[in-house]
Design a protein around this motif. Structure first.
Motif, PDB file in Angstrom:
ATOM      1  N   HIS A  37       0.825  -1.210   0.000  1.00 55.18           N
ATOM      2  CA  HIS A  37       0.000   0.000   0.000  1.00 55.18           C
ATOM      3  C   HIS A  37       0.866   1.271   0.000  1.00 55.18           C
ATOM      4  CE1 HIS A  37      -3.309  -2.704   0.706  1.00 55.18           C
ATOM      5  NE2 HIS A  37      -2.731  -3.152   1.810  1.00 55.18           N
ATOM      6  N   GLU A  38       0.600   2.128  -0.978  1.00 52.65           N
ATOM      7  CA  GLU A  38       1.427   3.337  -1.114  1.00 52.65           C
ATOM      8  C   GLU A  38       1.344   4.224   0.120  1.00 52.65           C
ATOM      9  OE1 GLU A  38       1.266   5.356  -4.875  1.00 52.65           O
ATOM     10  OE2 GLU A  38       1.586   7.296  -3.926  1.00 52.65           O
ATOM     11  N   ARG A  39       0.150   4.367   0.682  1.00 53.96           N
ATOM     12  CA  ARG A  39      -0.008   5.238   1.846  1.00 53.96           C
ATOM     13  C   ARG A  39       0.823   4.717   3.034  1.00 53.96           C
ATOM     14  NH1 ARG A  39      -5.843   7.312   4.233  1.00 53.96           N
ATOM     15  NH2 ARG A  39      -4.991   8.643   5.888  1.00 53.96           N
ATOM     16  N   SER A  40       0.845   3.405   3.193  1.00 52.79           N
ATOM     17  CA  SER A  40       1.650   2.824   4.277  1.00 52.79           C
ATOM     18  C   SER A  40       3.143   3.000   4.006  1.00 52.79           C
ATOM     19  CB  SER A  40       1.324   1.331   4.432  1.00 52.79           C
ATOM     20  OG  SER A  40       0.008   1.161   4.887  1.00 52.79           O
ATOM     21  N   ARG A  41       3.539   2.885   2.724  1.00 53.92           N
ATOM     22  CA  ARG A  41       4.956   3.097   2.390  1.00 53.92           C
ATOM     23  C   ARG A  41       5.359   4.545   2.687  1.00 53.92           C
ATOM     24  NH1 ARG A  41       3.600   0.280  -2.335  1.00 53.92           N
ATOM     25  NH2 ARG A  41       3.833   2.173  -3.572  1.00 53.92           N
ATOM     26  N   ASP A  42       4.461   5.474   2.359  1.00 55.32           N
ATOM     27  CA  ASP A  42       4.740   6.881   2.687  1.00 55.32           C
ATOM     28  C   ASP A  42       4.914   7.054   4.195  1.00 55.32           C
ATOM     29  OD1 ASP A  42       4.556   7.528   0.052  1.00 55.32           O
ATOM     30  OD2 ASP A  42       2.522   8.339   0.168  1.00 55.32           O
ATOM     31  N   HIS A  43       4.071   6.379   4.947  1.00 52.55           N
ATOM     32  CA  HIS A  43       4.137   6.469   6.407  1.00 52.55           C
ATOM     33  C   HIS A  43       5.451   5.897   6.938  1.00 52.55           C
ATOM     34  CE1 HIS A  43       1.640   5.959  10.345  1.00 52.55           C
ATOM     35  NE2 HIS A  43       2.540   6.895  10.447  1.00 52.55           N
ATOM     36  N   MET A  44       5.883   4.793   6.335  1.00 53.33           N
ATOM     37  CA  MET A  44       7.161   4.182   6.739  1.00 53.33           C
ATOM     38  C   MET A  44       8.322   5.135   6.480  1.00 53.33           C
ATOM     39  SD  MET A  44       6.362   0.376   5.182  1.00 53.33           S
ATOM     40  CE  MET A  44       7.956  -0.376   5.510  1.00 53.33           C
ATOM     41  N   VAL A  45       8.313   5.753   5.292  1.00 52.27           N
ATOM     42  CA  VAL A  45       9.394   6.681   4.956  1.00 52.27           C
ATOM     43  C   VAL A  45       9.334   7.915   5.860  1.00 52.27           C
ATOM     44  CG1 VAL A  45      10.321   8.186   3.152  1.00 52.27           C
ATOM     45  CG2 VAL A  45       9.575   5.867   2.580  1.00 52.27           C
ATOM     46  N   ASP A  46       8.119   8.394   6.140  1.00 54.95           N
ATOM     47  CA  ASP A  46       7.969   9.555   7.035  1.00 54.95           C
ATOM     48  C   ASP A  46       8.569   9.287   8.406  1.00 54.95           C
ATOM     49  OD1 ASP A  46       6.706  11.106   5.146  1.00 54.95           O
ATOM     50  OD2 ASP A  46       4.683  10.519   5.760  1.00 54.95           O
ATOM     51  N   GLU A 177       6.998  -0.552  14.807  1.00 57.15           N
ATOM     52  CA  GLU A 177       6.031  -0.846  15.876  1.00 57.15           C
ATOM     53  C   GLU A 177       5.972   0.306  16.870  1.00 57.15           C
ATOM     54  OE1 GLU A 177       6.457  -4.627  17.780  1.00 57.15           O
ATOM     55  OE2 GLU A 177       4.973  -4.163  19.332  1.00 57.15           O
ATOM     56  N   TYR A 178       7.136   0.929  17.110  1.00 58.11           N
ATOM     57  CA  TYR A 178       7.216   2.044  18.056  1.00 58.11           C
ATOM     58  C   TYR A 178       6.618   3.330  17.471  1.00 58.11           C
ATOM     59  CZ  TYR A 178       9.522   5.879  20.590  1.00 58.11           C
ATOM     60  OH  TYR A 178       9.782   7.049  21.267  1.00 58.11           O
ATOM     61  N   LYS A 179       6.844   3.549  16.156  1.00 59.98           N
ATOM     62  CA  LYS A 179       6.503   4.843  15.571  1.00 59.98           C
ATOM     63  C   LYS A 179       5.157   4.903  14.875  1.00 59.98           C
ATOM     64  CE  LYS A 179       8.910   7.983  15.287  1.00 59.98           C
ATOM     65  NZ  LYS A 179       9.012   9.161  16.182  1.00 59.98           N
ATOM     66  N   THR A 180       4.503   3.764  14.670  1.00 60.19           N
ATOM     67  CA  THR A 180       3.275   3.784  13.866  1.00 60.19           C
ATOM     68  C   THR A 180       2.107   3.191  14.645  1.00 60.19           C
ATOM     69  OG1 THR A 180       3.701   1.599  12.879  1.00 60.19           O
ATOM     70  CG2 THR A 180       4.629   3.518  11.757  1.00 60.19           C
ATOM     71  N   SER A 181       0.939   3.308  14.040  1.00 61.42           N
ATOM     72  CA  SER A 181      -0.269   2.756  14.650  1.00 61.42           C
ATOM     73  C   SER A 181      -1.138   2.155  13.548  1.00 61.42           C
ATOM     74  CB  SER A 181      -1.032   3.872  15.400  1.00 61.42           C
ATOM     75  OG  SER A 181      -1.271   4.959  14.526  1.00 61.42           O
ATOM     76  N   ALA A 182      -2.285   1.599  13.964  1.00 65.91           N
ATOM     77  CA  ALA A 182      -3.288   1.051  13.038  1.00 65.91           C
ATOM     78  C   ALA A 182      -2.691  -0.054  12.161  1.00 65.91           C
ATOM     79  CB  ALA A 182      -3.888   2.181  12.193  1.00 65.91           C
ATOM     80  N   LEU A 183      -2.971  -0.021  10.837  1.00 65.90           N
ATOM     81  CA  LEU A 183      -2.601  -1.124   9.948  1.00 65.90           C
ATOM     82  C   LEU A 183      -1.089  -1.332   9.874  1.00 65.90           C
ATOM     83  CD1 LEU A 183      -5.072  -0.632   6.953  1.00 65.90           C
ATOM     84  CD2 LEU A 183      -5.111  -2.434   8.704  1.00 65.90           C
ATOM     85  N   THR A 323       4.576   8.680  14.495  1.00 65.05           N
ATOM     86  CA  THR A 323       4.630   9.476  13.270  1.00 65.05           C
ATOM     87  C   THR A 323       3.212   9.714  12.763  1.00 65.05           C
ATOM     88  OG1 THR A 323       6.734   8.437  12.686  1.00 65.05           O
ATOM     89  CG2 THR A 323       5.548   9.587  10.927  1.00 65.05           C
ATOM     90  N   PRO A 324       2.825  10.981  12.518  1.00 63.33           N
ATOM     91  CA  PRO A 324       1.465  11.244  12.009  1.00 63.33           C
ATOM     92  C   PRO A 324       1.217  10.521  10.685  1.00 63.33           C
ATOM     93  CG  PRO A 324       2.550  13.278  12.694  1.00 63.33           C
ATOM     94  CD  PRO A 324       3.596  12.205  12.719  1.00 63.33           C
ATOM     95  N   GLU A 325       0.010  10.003  10.516  1.00 64.25           N
ATOM     96  CA  GLU A 325      -0.291   9.244   9.292  1.00 64.25           C
ATOM     97  C   GLU A 325      -0.226  10.115   8.041  1.00 64.25           C
ATOM     98  OE1 GLU A 325      -3.474   6.527   9.210  1.00 64.25           O
ATOM     99  OE2 GLU A 325      -3.277   5.958  11.311  1.00 64.25           O
ATOM    100  N   LYS A 326      -0.413  11.433   8.194  1.00 59.52           N
ATOM    101  CA  LYS A 326      -0.326  12.333   7.042  1.00 59.52           C
ATOM    102  C   LYS A 326       1.047  12.983   6.928  1.00 59.52           C
ATOM    103  CE  LYS A 326      -5.260  13.433   6.861  1.00 59.52           C
ATOM    104  NZ  LYS A 326      -6.275  14.516   6.893  1.00 59.52           N
ATOM    105  N   GLY A 327       2.018  12.443   7.652  1.00 62.35           N
ATOM    106  CA  GLY A 327       3.367  12.993   7.591  1.00 62.35           C
ATOM    107  C   GLY A 327       3.561  14.129   8.585  1.00 62.35           C
ATOM    108  N   TRP A 328       4.830  14.528   8.743  1.00 66.41           N
ATOM    109  CA  TRP A 328       5.146  15.569   9.727  1.00 66.41           C
ATOM    110  C   TRP A 328       4.651  16.945   9.310  1.00 66.41           C
ATOM    111  CZ3 TRP A 328       6.354  13.846  14.268  1.00 66.41           C
ATOM    112  CH2 TRP A 328       6.995  12.599  14.384  1.00 66.41           C
TER     113      TRP A 328
END
Length: 330
Positions: A37-46, A177-183, A323-328
């Motif tokens: 999922h592109e949105r999740s990849r963006d979140h990982m990079v963020d 696991e530390y920086k993200t939430s949800a999916l 990390t915010p899901e919409k980026g910093w």
């Protein structure tokens, strides 16, 4: 004052900080390959955007210290490890390019993500290849390298490359696991449940193999059984704590346990190698530069290290928490 020992201590500190800090963002980069999922990849990079470039500073400091404080060792190790070092630097450069281009070329973002992942995997594998070659032994005659540039491509080095890659993926999963939430949090938990057993299995196999490929390691174990036994127990206990805390609160516990596990592994390697700068061939005193050069290196270390540590601490503090899901940028 033992200047070569102080320089070696600074080089060991730089390597340790590099592995711990850049290890998790190389792991996150490798995991991009598995995230559809592109949105999740963006979140990982963020999650790694604020700190990833600063983490690589420690690698540069290690190289400069080796060159200035231990030029004989530098002259032996560089020709022996030309291929993996050049490939590692190219892979790190590829990561930097793809990191910038994925932000600008949204139409081809998936392709840049794949390139970023390949760069991360290649950099991790080359570091493992270098580690394996050092542990197995560099061919030295006098004070010169006497082997070929292909000596580092041996089965034990390939095994170490796989081990380092898996270790970084473990750290990357802990970080997510530390920086993200949800999916994405669920994705990191699943990745960690697979990566950790694979890493421990490969690590155990690599340790067992090391005894057969390098007799010097057996001698060190016989000389320091209590010290190395303590380090081994620390690795095992940290791994058990990490395994038991996957998917549980607080989210920082797996990352802390993973850091301790990897740091203990590095400590074990340091005990095995010490006091050699070219493992099992050349000591830090035999390979050291002039006292003036070492004073110059240590003066630079005293000035630069607090600055880099302060910058890193500030960056991690400012971008602390999830990390915010919409980026910093929101």
């Amino acid at each position: 004052m033992d200047m070569p020992l102080l320089c070696a201590g600074f080089a060991a500190l730089s390597v340790t900080l590099y592995v711990l800090l850049d290890g998790f963002d190389l792991g996150v980069g490798a995991l991009l390959l598995l995230q559809p999922h592109e949105r999740s990849r963006d979140h990982m990079v963020d999650s790694i955007t604020p700190t990833w470039d600063g983490n690589e500073t420690w690698l540069i400091m290690t190289g400069v210290t080796l060159l200035a404080a231990f030029p004989i060792a530098y002259g032996i190790l560089m020709p022996a490890l030309y291929i993996p070092i050049i490939m590692m630097l190219l892979a790190l450069g590829l990561r930097g390019v793809s990191f910038e281009f994925r932000a600008q070329m949204k139409r081809y973002r998936r392709r840049w993500d794949v390139i970023f992942a390949i760069g991360s995997i290649a950099a991790a594998c080359m570091q493992g290849l270098i580690l394996g070659a050092l542990l197995e032994g560099i061919s030295v005659e006098g004070s010169s390298f006497s082997g070929t540039v292909f000596d580092c491509f041996r089965p034990f080095s390939v095994l170490c490359a796989l081990c380092v890659l898996e270790g970084y993926v473990v750290l990357g999963s802990c970080w997510l696991e530390y920086k993200t939430s949800a999916l994405l949090h669920g994705f990191s938990v699943q990745a960690l449940r697979i990566a950790l057993p694979l890493f421990l299995l490969t690590f155990g196999f690599a340790v067992g193999t090391a005894f057969s490929v390098q007799p010097g390691i057996v001698a060190v174990w016989k000389a320091h059984p209590l010290l190395l036994g303590t380090v081994s127990c620390t690795v095992l206990i940290a791994a058990l704590i990490l395994f038991g805390s996957i998917g549980k609160r607080p989210d920082v516990r797996p990352l802390a346990a993973g850091m301790v596990m990897i740091a203990a592994g590095i400590a074990g390697l340091a005990i095995i190698v010490f006091p050699m700068v070219v493992p099992f061939r050349l000591s830090i005193w035999s390979a050291s530069s002039s006292r003036l050069s070492q004073i110059f290196v240590l003066t630079g270390a005293i000035v630069v290290t607090p600055v880099v540590l302060g910058y890193s601490f500030f960056a991690y503090w400012v971008f602390r928490g999830k990390t915010p899901e919409k980026g910093w940028d929101g």
